[in-house]
Design a protein around this motif. Structure first.
Motif, PDB file in Angstrom:
ATOM      1  N   SER A  71      82.626  38.081 -17.972  1.00 12.23           N
ATOM      2  CA  SER A  71      82.445  37.483 -19.294  1.00 12.23           C
ATOM      3  C   SER A  71      82.226  35.984 -19.083  1.00 12.23           C
ATOM      4  O   SER A  71      82.090  35.528 -17.951  1.00 12.23           O
ATOM      5  CB  SER A  71      83.678  37.737 -20.173  1.00 12.23           C
ATOM      6  N   ALA A  72      82.219  35.228 -20.161  1.00 12.44           N
ATOM      7  CA  ALA A  72      81.964  33.795 -20.051  1.00 12.44           C
ATOM      8  C   ALA A  72      83.015  33.080 -19.201  1.00 12.44           C
ATOM      9  O   ALA A  72      82.709  32.115 -18.517  1.00 12.44           O
ATOM     10  CB  ALA A  72      81.917  33.171 -21.447  1.00 12.44           C
ATOM     11  N   ARG A  73      84.253  33.580 -19.211  1.00 17.99           N
ATOM     12  CA  ARG A  73      85.328  32.890 -18.507  1.00 17.99           C
ATOM     13  C   ARG A  73      86.009  33.715 -17.436  1.00 17.99           C
ATOM     14  O   ARG A  73      87.088  33.361 -16.967  1.00 17.99           O
ATOM     15  CB  ARG A  73      86.374  32.429 -19.519  1.00 17.99           C
ATOM     16  N   SER A  74      85.424  34.826 -17.041  1.00 17.23           N
ATOM     17  CA  SER A  74      86.059  35.632 -15.991  1.00 17.23           C
ATOM     18  C   SER A  74      85.017  36.215 -15.059  1.00 17.23           C
ATOM     19  O   SER A  74      83.863  36.416 -15.422  1.00 17.23           O
ATOM     20  CB  SER A  74      86.911  36.751 -16.603  1.00 17.23           C
TER      21      SER A  74
END
Length: 93
Positions: A71-74
């Motif tokens: 995802s955007a942060r993982s």
């Protein structure tokens, strides 16, 4: 014996069975990847025996599989790529 993360925290429930399954998969040599899943950093560190910093340093040097964005942060690593890296390290000794 209780398993711990690289920072010494206890592993979450069910973690041990994941590592045991990874060890079984690494000891067998399937002709094609049998499991396509994503591993997060603590599991990658536990399986390969490297610290977080050493993993990222090896990625920059082109010596370790690159992570994939979840995802955007993982991000995580493809299980069969990590298992193949471990097999190659074992074969090179």
């Amino acid at each position: 014996m209780a398993l711990c993360t690289p920072k010494g925290k206890p592993m979450p429930p069910g973690w041990r069975s994941t590592i045991e399954l990874s060890e079984v998969a690494m000891n067998s040599r399937p002709s094609a990847p049998t499991e396509l899943s994503i591993m997060r950093l603590p599991e990658v560190a536990a399986v390969c025996g490297k610290s977080r910093a050493a993993i990222y340093k090896a990625i920059r040097a082109g010596e370790f599989p690159k992570q994939v964005k979840i995802s955007a942060r993982s991000s995580g690593w493809v299980r069969c790529e990590i298992e193949e890296w471990v097999r190659s390290r074992m074969a090179s000794r």
